[in-house]
Design a protein around this motif. Sequence first.
Motif, mmCIF file in Angstrom:
data_model
loop_
_atom_site.group_PDB
_atom_site.id
_atom_site.type_symbol
_atom_site.label_atom_id
_atom_site.label_comp_id
_atom_site.label_asym_id
_atom_site.label_seq_id
_atom_site.Cartn_x
_atom_site.Cartn_y
_atom_site.Cartn_z
ATOM 1 N N SER A 425 0.835 -1.202 0.000
ATOM 2 C CA SER A 425 0.000 0.000 0.000
ATOM 3 C C SER A 425 0.872 1.255 0.000
ATOM 4 N N LEU A 426 1.939 1.245 0.779
ATOM 5 C CA LEU A 426 2.856 2.379 0.798
ATOM 6 C C LEU A 426 3.584 2.533 -0.537
ATOM 7 N N ALA A 427 3.858 1.422 -1.213
ATOM 8 C CA ALA A 427 4.492 1.497 -2.534
ATOM 9 C C ALA A 427 3.577 2.217 -3.517
ATOM 10 N N ILE A 428 2.288 1.938 -3.441
ATOM 11 C CA ILE A 428 1.318 2.662 -4.281
ATOM 12 C C ILE A 428 1.356 4.149 -3.928
ATOM 13 N N GLN A 429 1.390 4.445 -2.633
ATOM 14 C CA GLN A 429 1.378 5.839 -2.184
ATOM 15 C C GLN A 429 2.619 6.588 -2.677
ATOM 16 N N VAL A 430 3.764 5.947 -2.663
ATOM 17 C CA VAL A 430 4.988 6.593 -3.161
ATOM 18 C C VAL A 430 4.834 6.949 -4.642
ATOM 19 N N HIS A 431 4.180 6.091 -5.381
ATOM 20 C CA HIS A 431 3.955 6.355 -6.812
ATOM 21 C C HIS A 431 2.891 7.437 -7.041
#
Length: 603
Positions: A425-431
Amino acid sequence: MRATLDFLLHDWLRVESLTARARFADHSRETFAAVLDTCERIAREKFAPANRTADLEEPRFDGEKVILPASTHAASRAYVESGMLAAAQDAALGGMQLPCVVEMAANSFFAKAGVGLGGHMLTSGNANLLMAHGTPTQQRVFAHQEFAGRFFGTMCLSEPQAGSSLSDIATRAEPDGEGADGDPLGPRYRLRGHKMWISNGDHELAENIIHLVLAKIPGPDGRLVPGVRGISLFIVPKWLVDEEGALTGERNDVALAGLNHKLGYRGIPNTLLNFGEGRYPVRGASGAIGYRVGAPGEGLKGMFHMMNEARIAVGLGAVMLGAAGYEASLDYARGRPQGRPIGPAGKDARQPQVPIIRHADVRRMLLAQKSYVEGGLALALYCARLVDEQHTGDAQAAKDAALLLEMLTPIAKSWPSEWCLEANSLAIQVHGGYGYTRDYPVEQHWRDNRLNMIHEGTHGIQALDLLGRKVTMDGGAGLMTLARAVNATIERALPDALLQPFASRLAQALQQLGAATKAAWATGVPEEALANAVPYLQAFGHVVIAWMWLDVALASDRDSAAGQGRHAACRFFFRHELPRIDAWLAVVRDRDDTCLSMQDAWF
């Protein structure tokens, strides 16, 4: 990720020391590296390119067979040809006699590159169960063929009306006439019933599919024995075989009733199977032919051998999906220019934009991912190392390892399933907005990982197992064994000026956990104790991961960038994550009844 694996295997777990043991004497650091190199290459060349195709081109049933993309077949063949299905088996069986910890590290590349391809974990687990509980003939005819990749395997537990409540399964198994007890493949039965959520329940990836099925044998009055006592375990092949393992050409009465269309993990067909409905009559009668494994009524004993193995593998799969997202978002953050740093006078719009990794909040999200992923990977490999100790260590070490592994299995499955999903979920947020599109892979990583909190025992079931059984078994012997292991790390860390604050905090957390465990069971009422089992599981998991990070930090140098990164992740976990346990353990300690007392009508 390879550098992290090498560090954990060699600098932390010292796996090369295993080569001093007779079973692994033919191995060396070089042979371990060769296996990792091979698996990393196959994963990169065969699994990674097929991953997106398998996600977009879902399995479909044409009325006769399940259709999968050609790239899935190629990836599966490459895995079989690698020999990894038999990696840990005896050389006499064509195996490599690899330590479990090296086998799991090698398999991690496939999980990261394409977790929804092949489903080989189930085949290995199926065969390993038969090697532990099957007869020599069952091992030779079924397990050996699975290790060779001729047959693939499944586990058939859940039913549409029962789900995780195995005591309520209704599939029946009745002796198949006279002479059934004398069948060389085992006591022969006819099975009738329905099984749901069967991964790889039907496909054309192998010559045969070997289903391991839980069913109940009727009592003398013809009724099924209630509860789990009546559950037995059966081998039910899709295609019947002779006692040499050759296909007879006769189809067993196992029919595909439909495919489940999933949020993620789409490359592996998930099925509803009907056993004994008469679509494929066998020898003139309905009922799927099955061969009993072990004694009547001991089905769960055998199946849990496979389930516990699968739970550690599920945790590792969750870790590697988290790792895939972490690496993708780290790469994106280094290359995506946006915004300007805040200086003494604020932002200067005349200056060029900077990569988003320069912003503290992006670094926070990346550090969180690193702490979840690498902490979870350490736990998975540590558990695999315990398996090796259990099977090849001296008597006392093997006993302690078995007890510690039993304590850690619910955590090894559940913690990565929750927190490496959060990493995705955080990886999506970084993008940012790009992460929410199919132009980038992180949305698929999240979808694939969302399954791991559900299958092989849901989050809630792992929590009930941990607080309801594991911590109380043998008078708390498992919990005391774990506490001794954690305290040993604390003692080693206390003299280190930089790690001493974390060692002290971990000692406090361990004391909090013990106190909450006693308080939960203070009244002796299971309903009260278990009402907050999930917060207990979360706190327990965070304490274990904090222990992993402290132990890993002790093995890390402080001069290299990699070592400094590990120390930063350790510091992040202790300062940002471990404090969460205070709230989780408060409701456990107080036996908070908010959820227990909530009534249906109030919703």
